[in-house]
Structure formats: C-alpha cells, structure tokens
Design a protein around this motif. Structure first.
Motif, PDB file in Angstrom:
ATOM      1  N   THR A  51      32.409 -28.189 -22.116  1.00 42.11           N
ATOM      2  CA  THR A  51      32.860 -28.452 -23.361  1.00 42.11           C
ATOM      3  C   THR A  51      34.226 -28.969 -23.299  1.00 42.11           C
ATOM      4  O   THR A  51      34.835 -29.250 -24.492  1.00 42.11           O
ATOM      5  N   THR A  52      34.745 -29.049 -22.335  1.00 45.10           N
ATOM      6  CA  THR A  52      35.853 -29.621 -21.970  1.00 45.10           C
ATOM      7  C   THR A  52      35.990 -30.669 -20.710  1.00 45.10           C
ATOM      8  O   THR A  52      35.151 -30.326 -19.782  1.00 45.10           O
ATOM      9  N   THR A  53      36.875 -31.604 -20.689  1.00 45.93           N
ATOM     10  CA  THR A  53      37.127 -32.344 -19.460  1.00 45.93           C
ATOM     11  C   THR A  53      38.392 -32.696 -19.400  1.00 45.93           C
ATOM     12  O   THR A  53      39.143 -32.943 -20.398  1.00 45.93           O
ATOM     13  N   ASP A  54      39.210 -32.174 -18.181  1.00 46.13           N
ATOM     14  CA  ASP A  54      40.481 -32.239 -17.973  1.00 46.13           C
ATOM     15  C   ASP A  54      40.943 -33.323 -17.271  1.00 46.13           C
ATOM     16  O   ASP A  54      40.222 -33.793 -16.239  1.00 46.13           O
ATOM     17  N   PHE A  55      42.045 -33.820 -17.220  1.00 47.63           N
ATOM     18  CA  PHE A  55      42.868 -34.954 -16.489  1.00 47.63           C
ATOM     19  C   PHE A  55      44.033 -34.364 -16.259  1.00 47.63           C
ATOM     20  O   PHE A  55      45.112 -34.247 -16.779  1.00 47.63           O
ATOM     21  N   SER A  81      56.930 -28.444 -15.656  1.00 53.75           N
ATOM     22  CA  SER A  81      55.746 -29.152 -14.670  1.00 53.75           C
ATOM     23  C   SER A  81      54.974 -30.165 -15.495  1.00 53.75           C
ATOM     24  O   SER A  81      54.956 -30.085 -16.614  1.00 53.75           O
ATOM     25  N   ALA A  82      54.360 -30.756 -14.854  1.00 57.04           N
ATOM     26  CA  ALA A  82      53.361 -31.921 -15.370  1.00 57.04           C
ATOM     27  C   ALA A  82      52.210 -31.360 -16.049  1.00 57.04           C
ATOM     28  O   ALA A  82      51.794 -30.245 -15.993  1.00 57.04           O
ATOM     29  N   VAL A  83      51.860 -31.771 -17.250  1.00 55.76           N
ATOM     30  CA  VAL A  83      50.808 -31.211 -18.095  1.00 55.76           C
ATOM     31  C   VAL A  83      49.530 -32.106 -17.793  1.00 55.76           C
ATOM     32  O   VAL A  83      49.464 -33.253 -17.851  1.00 55.76           O
ATOM     33  N   THR A  84      48.243 -31.254 -18.010  1.00 60.46           N
ATOM     34  CA  THR A  84      46.897 -31.674 -18.075  1.00 60.46           C
ATOM     35  C   THR A  84      46.470 -31.913 -19.229  1.00 60.46           C
ATOM     36  O   THR A  84      46.736 -31.190 -20.422  1.00 60.46           O
ATOM     37  N   ALA A  85      46.052 -33.383 -19.720  1.00 56.84           N
ATOM     38  CA  ALA A  85      45.559 -33.529 -20.911  1.00 56.84           C
ATOM     39  C   ALA A  85      44.222 -33.117 -20.796  1.00 56.84           C
ATOM     40  O   ALA A  85      43.248 -33.042 -19.848  1.00 56.84           O
ATOM     41  N   ARG A  86      43.566 -32.633 -22.039  1.00 61.01           N
ATOM     42  CA  ARG A  86      42.124 -32.188 -22.210  1.00 61.01           C
ATOM     43  C   ARG A  86      41.619 -32.823 -23.390  1.00 61.01           C
ATOM     44  O   ARG A  86      42.076 -33.005 -24.271  1.00 61.01           O
ATOM     45  N   VAL A  87      40.047 -33.101 -23.081  1.00 59.19           N
ATOM     46  CA  VAL A  87      39.465 -33.628 -24.020  1.00 59.19           C
ATOM     47  C   VAL A  87      38.420 -32.599 -24.361  1.00 59.19           C
ATOM     48  O   VAL A  87      37.587 -32.192 -23.547  1.00 59.19           O
ATOM     49  N   THR A  88      38.135 -32.195 -25.319  1.00 61.32           N
ATOM     50  CA  THR A  88      37.302 -31.339 -26.084  1.00 61.32           C
ATOM     51  C   THR A  88      36.015 -32.030 -26.641  1.00 61.32           C
ATOM     52  O   THR A  88      36.102 -32.994 -27.452  1.00 61.32           O
ATOM     53  N   VAL A 134      31.411 -40.866 -18.678  1.00 61.31           N
ATOM     54  CA  VAL A 134      32.540 -41.011 -17.898  1.00 61.31           C
ATOM     55  C   VAL A 134      33.543 -41.560 -18.991  1.00 61.31           C
ATOM     56  O   VAL A 134      33.462 -42.209 -19.707  1.00 61.31           O
ATOM     57  N   LEU A 135      34.622 -40.825 -18.592  1.00 59.93           N
ATOM     58  CA  LEU A 135      36.000 -41.012 -19.894  1.00 59.93           C
ATOM     59  C   LEU A 135      37.174 -41.731 -19.174  1.00 59.93           C
ATOM     60  O   LEU A 135      37.243 -41.249 -18.123  1.00 59.93           O
ATOM     61  N   ARG A 136      37.844 -42.405 -19.781  1.00 54.29           N
ATOM     62  CA  ARG A 136      39.074 -43.040 -19.380  1.00 54.29           C
ATOM     63  C   ARG A 136      39.939 -42.652 -20.476  1.00 54.29           C
ATOM     64  O   ARG A 136      39.744 -43.061 -21.582  1.00 54.29           O
ATOM     65  N   THR A 184      45.848 -30.911 -25.134  1.00 57.32           N
ATOM     66  CA  THR A 184      46.349 -30.164 -24.061  1.00 57.32           C
ATOM     67  C   THR A 184      45.555 -28.756 -24.202  1.00 57.32           C
ATOM     68  O   THR A 184      44.859 -28.432 -25.140  1.00 57.32           O
ATOM     69  N   ALA A 185      45.774 -27.863 -22.970  1.00 60.52           N
ATOM     70  CA  ALA A 185      44.918 -26.778 -23.006  1.00 60.52           C
ATOM     71  C   ALA A 185      45.669 -25.862 -24.264  1.00 60.52           C
ATOM     72  O   ALA A 185      45.085 -25.124 -25.075  1.00 60.52           O
ATOM     73  N   ASN A 186      46.815 -25.936 -24.503  1.00 58.39           N
ATOM     74  CA  ASN A 186      47.486 -25.071 -25.482  1.00 58.39           C
ATOM     75  C   ASN A 186      47.629 -25.772 -26.858  1.00 58.39           C
ATOM     76  O   ASN A 186      47.802 -25.102 -27.712  1.00 58.39           O
ATOM     77  N   ASP A 187      47.128 -26.993 -26.956  1.00 61.95           N
ATOM     78  CA  ASP A 187      47.396 -27.760 -28.324  1.00 61.95           C
ATOM     79  C   ASP A 187      46.135 -28.784 -28.238  1.00 61.95           C
ATOM     80  O   ASP A 187      46.340 -29.801 -27.807  1.00 61.95           O
ATOM     81  N   ASP A 188      44.786 -28.381 -28.313  1.00 58.09           N
ATOM     82  CA  ASP A 188      43.651 -29.120 -28.285  1.00 58.09           C
ATOM     83  C   ASP A 188      43.558 -30.567 -28.760  1.00 58.09           C
ATOM     84  O   ASP A 188      42.992 -31.343 -28.448  1.00 58.09           O
TER      85      ASP A 188
END
Length: 130
Positions: A20-24, A94-101, A113-115, A56-60
């Motif tokens: 249900t999520t894809t992380d970058f 630290s760097a932040v992971t972007a998240r697609v929900t 596949v997402l870009r 992001t994980a903290n603010d989707d």
C-alpha cells in the motif's frame, strides 16, 4: 553563511505486490525545501488501483494533497508541496524518504513502475576565510 543550491532529484521505484506504499529512500537531502515535482506512472500495473498521496512517512500527503492517479495506466501528476522540510521530517539532520501511498496493489502480473521527480532547494553550510 548558507549556500543555496537547486536540485532535481529523480528516482524510479517498482510497486511491490500486495503493498500500500512505495518508498523512494533518501530522495530528499537533509536541510532541503521541496519546491514541487511530478509523479509519473512509467509502467502501468496489471492491477486496477489508485495512487492517493505523495509525501513522507510522517506526512503522507505533504506534496500532493489527496489525488487519484490510476496505477494501471501511464500518466503524470503535478505535485505542489503542502509542507516544507527544513530538516529531516523526523527532526534530525538526515535525508528524508519520500513515500507514495496507494490502494493495495494485489498480485501484479506486470509490476507498476513509478518515477518521482522533486525539485528541492538545499541549504548547505559554507565557510569563508579571510
């Protein structure tokens, strides 16, 4: 003083089965402000489901608000940040992971596949000696 640098960070990720999520991972450098971006479905999934948020994980939905981008068709969604990240969203430097929900991807015979391309402004420490 701080030096300002503009960057376009562009990463590709595959939507995993039954997710249900894809992380970058670490897409957003520490100390950066996200100015905008684009989410693109590069390869359509064989399953029918929508991508609903980019953040992001903290603010989707920090970069998208609520959207409805079909994962089973190629297409793009323009992103405008609703939140800026002066530091890591976990309050660290630290760097932040972007998240697609998205809705559950189920078992895909063709993986989507997402870009994700984000324009960021990075503030970096510089030193001047006289």
């Amino acid at each position: 003083f701080k030096a300002i640098q503009d960057l376009v960070n562009d990463f590709v990720a595959t939507i995993a089965d039954s997710s249900t999520t894809t992380d970058f991972t670490d897409l957003i450098p520490a100390g950066s402000f996200v100015l905008g971006g684009v989410l693109e479905v590069v390869t359509a999934s064989s399953q029918t489901f929508n991508i609903t948020d980019v953040g992001t994980a903290n603010d989707d939905d920090a970069f998208s608000g609520t959207i409805a981008l079909a994962a089973n068709a190629t297409g793009k969604q323009l992103l405008a940040p609703l939140a800026l990240l002066p530091d890591g969203d976990d309050m660290s430097d630290s760097a932040v992971t972007a998240r697609v929900t998205h809705a559950s991807s189920g078992t895909q015979t063709t993986d989507g596949v997402l870009r994700l391309s984000l324009v960021v402004m990075t503030m970096a420490e510089t030193w001047s000696y006289r």
